[in-house]
Scaffold this motif. Structure first.
Motif, PDB file in Angstrom:
ATOM      1  N   SER A 139       0.809  -1.221   0.000  1.00  0.00           N
ATOM      2  CA  SER A 139       0.000   0.000   0.000  1.00  0.00           C
ATOM      3  C   SER A 139       0.842   1.270   0.000  1.00  0.00           C
ATOM      4  CB  SER A 139      -0.923   0.000   1.224  1.00  0.00           C
ATOM      5  OG  SER A 139      -0.164  -0.098   2.420  1.00  0.00           O
ATOM      6  N   LEU A 140       2.176   1.140  -0.049  1.00  0.00           N
ATOM      7  CA  LEU A 140       3.013   2.331  -0.121  1.00  0.00           C
ATOM      8  C   LEU A 140       2.790   3.037  -1.443  1.00  0.00           C
ATOM      9  CD1 LEU A 140       6.341   0.865   1.324  1.00  0.00           C
ATOM     10  CD2 LEU A 140       4.655   2.257   2.512  1.00  0.00           C
ATOM     11  N   GLN A 141       2.762   4.355  -1.398  1.00  0.00           N
ATOM     12  CA  GLN A 141       2.500   5.124  -2.608  1.00  0.00           C
ATOM     13  C   GLN A 141       3.603   4.971  -3.637  1.00  0.00           C
ATOM     14  OE1 GLN A 141      -0.322   6.718  -3.298  1.00  0.00           O
ATOM     15  NE2 GLN A 141      -1.144   5.992  -1.336  1.00  0.00           N
ATOM     16  N   SER A 142       4.796   4.637  -3.174  1.00  0.00           N
ATOM     17  CA  SER A 142       5.925   4.493  -4.101  1.00  0.00           C
ATOM     18  C   SER A 142       6.068   3.074  -4.636  1.00  0.00           C
ATOM     19  CB  SER A 142       7.226   4.906  -3.398  1.00  0.00           C
ATOM     20  OG  SER A 142       7.439   4.108  -2.239  1.00  0.00           O
ATOM     21  N   SER A 143       5.207   2.155  -4.231  1.00  0.00           N
ATOM     22  CA  SER A 143       5.330   0.783  -4.699  1.00  0.00           C
ATOM     23  C   SER A 143       4.920   0.683  -6.160  1.00  0.00           C
ATOM     24  CB  SER A 143       4.483  -0.157  -3.839  1.00  0.00           C
ATOM     25  OG  SER A 143       3.105   0.153  -3.981  1.00  0.00           O
TER      26      SER A 143
END
Length: 532
Positions: free
Chosen positions: A246-250
């Motif tokens: 769920s990380l925005q940078s994933s």
């Protein structure tokens, strides 16, 4: 002469003569006392140490002394009683004094100063709430004993660490407005092969893709192929696997922003939250097991079979039947299904499924947790502290002594016996000496205070009291004292080519862990020969 009673018009004087009563004749009273003594005192051993403690405690307890006085007179109304005696008003007819022991029926009344001791005795063996109450029903009583037993067991560390929560009522997902609006996906392994299943919430139509590798790029490639065929969903529901971070940078989140759909993740180790995908996985595994030769034909049969509502997944998704190996008339193939009653039928089916699930599992709501509350994480077998309440239902962010994890309420059991998280390092930053020469520790967080979300806590080495180096060196291991060998404590330094000046002895050679390197004796002899 005997005369029958029916022939006597007036009773004679002898039939109305009373039996003389002697006050000294107390045979009935003696029998009653003997019967009471037999049924009440046959089990009581007044020489028992535990009973002696109860008798001594009752003789010193002010509430018990007042109860003894009330036994010899009529009780006043409840409002006229002192506050400490009002809890005994409902059982006033059962109170009695036998052999100096204040009892309620055949149960001894325990004074306030002995209740904690008796609770520990009742909870010996760490039995459950019901069985502990049954033990108390045979021996002792005091007001609110049932609540005290429940509070005692719910606060017992051993019982908490070996129990599990009851299931909470099922939260059925809402029916989407149109097909392929909300989809769920999950990974599963079958016979050393990994598969990705994507299921539609509206029609229960699922797609299955074989994956060579479990990389995020491979999942994105399959999703692009499916979305180009069925359209881009509004929301994608997944578990908390590393591929769906769920990380925005994933990578998967970047793909979601680029293609314009939202993502929702479920709590780890709580597969029920992603129930649509788990049901599709169960169906896919069953088809794979039974149809190893021709899986595609079995998948077509599933898509063309009517569900509980009377419509097949293909009809709900495509609005028509798919042609398979069964004979169909032209009218059956071109007929369009009437889906006007489908939402109501699907709603009734989900409501009935929820009622059956809740009744089968005896579900009830668990008390919500508060930020800062300490809990026992049942699947990790460790303690933690609630640091955040997530937007997903019944989902919390928990800080442990090693890391911060996300868990569902089902895996979290309140631990009221904790005041601080065990194993945590309060002072993890280097602390310099103050003016008095002693290091000042960082203030600890009080109970119930939200703690910042850490990644992984690493214990730091012990600080020096003299100086704080800019770059701390690795702490050497403890070494055993070894005999000093002066000739081998230094290694002959190298000399630069063409230089005749000698350099002083180098420091003692050591390994990376700090252990000194000692040359063997035969090496020293060979070195002396080379020098000569």
């Amino acid at each position: 002469i005997y005369t029958p009673g029916k022939n006597l018009l007036v009773a004679d004087a002898l039939s109305r003569q009373p039996i003389p009563h002697h006050e000294e004749d107390s045979e009935l009273a003696e029998e009653v006392d003997a019967y009471v003594h037999e049924i009440s005192l046959v089990e009581i051993n007044t020489s028992d140490e535990n009973i002696v403690k109860v008798i001594q405690s009752q003789s010193q307890d002010p509430v018990c002394l007042q109860l003894r006085e009330l036994l010899n007179k009529e009780w006043p109304s409840k409002t006229e009683l002192p506050l400490e005696l009002r809890d005994y008003y409902s059982v006033r007819d059962e109170l009695c004094l036998i052999e100096g022991i204040l009892m309620r029926g055949n149960r001894m009344i325990i004074p306030a100063n002995l209740r904690n001791v008796m609770l520990n005795k009742l909870h010996e063996g760490h039995l459950g709430i019901t069985k502990t109450r049954r033990r108390a029903q045979c021996t002792m009583w005091w007001p609110n004993i049932s609540s005290d037993i429940e509070r005692k067991i719910k606060g017992c560390p051993t019982c908490i660490q070996h129990t599990s929560n009851h299931h909470e009522p099922l939260l059925p997902s809402t029916l989407p407005d149109f097909p392929w609006q909300i989809v769920s996906m999950d990974l599963f392994k079958f016979e050393s092969h990994w598969y990705l299943v994507v299921v539609d919430h509206f029609s229960r139509f699922f797609e299955l893709a074989h994956l060579q590798r479990m990389r995020t790029t491979d999942i994105i490639r399959v999703c692009k192929e499916l979305f180009s065929r069925h359209g881009i969903p509004a929301r994608v529901c997944t578990d908390s696997g590393s591929q769906f971070q769920s990380l925005q940078s994933s990578e998967f989140q970047c793909f979601a922003r680029e293609w314009g759909f939202a993502t929702t993740t479920s709590s780890p180790h709580f597969h029920q939250a992603n129930g649509a995908a788990e049901a599709a996985v169960k169906t896919a595994k069953s088809l794979l097991k039974k149809n190893k030769d021709d899986f595609e034909k079995a998948l077509l049969a599933y898509r063309n079979t009517a569900l509980e509502t009377g419509f097949s997944p293909a009809e709900l998704l495509y609005g028509r039947k798919l042609r398979d190996t069964l004979p169909f008339t032209r009218h059956a193939m071109v007929a369009k299904p009437n889906l006007s009653a489908f939402p109501e039928m699907e709603g009734e089916y989900r409501a009935r499924y929820k009622r059956n699930y809740d009744r089968r599992h005896r579900c009830h709501e668990l008390e919500p947790l508060r930020i800062g509350e300490f809990v026992w994480i049942s699947d990790l077998k460790r303690h933690g502290q609630v640091v955040a309440i997530l937007k997903e239902p019944r989902s919390y962010l928990i800080k442990t002594e090693k890391q911060t994890v996300r868990r569902n309420r089902y895996h979290l059991i309140p631990a009221p016996y904790l005041d601080e998280l065990p194993g945590t390092v309060v002072d993890s930053a280097p602390v310099g000496p103050n003016e008095s020469g002693s290091s000042t520790p960082a203030p600890q967080a009080s109970r119930g205070t939200p703690v910042a979300e850490p990644a992984v806590e690493i214990p730091t080495a012990k600080k020096s009291r003299t100086s704080v180096p800019s770059k701390p060196a690795p702490t050497p291991k403890m070494l055993r004292p070894s005999p000093v060998r002066p000739a081998m404590q230094s290694v002959k330094p190298r000399r630069s080519q063409g230089s005749s000046t000698s350099v002083g002895p180098a420091p003692v050679a050591a390994t990376r862990s700090g252990r000194p390197i000692v040359r063997p004796a035969h090496f020293r002899q060979n070195l002396l020969r080379v020098k000569s």
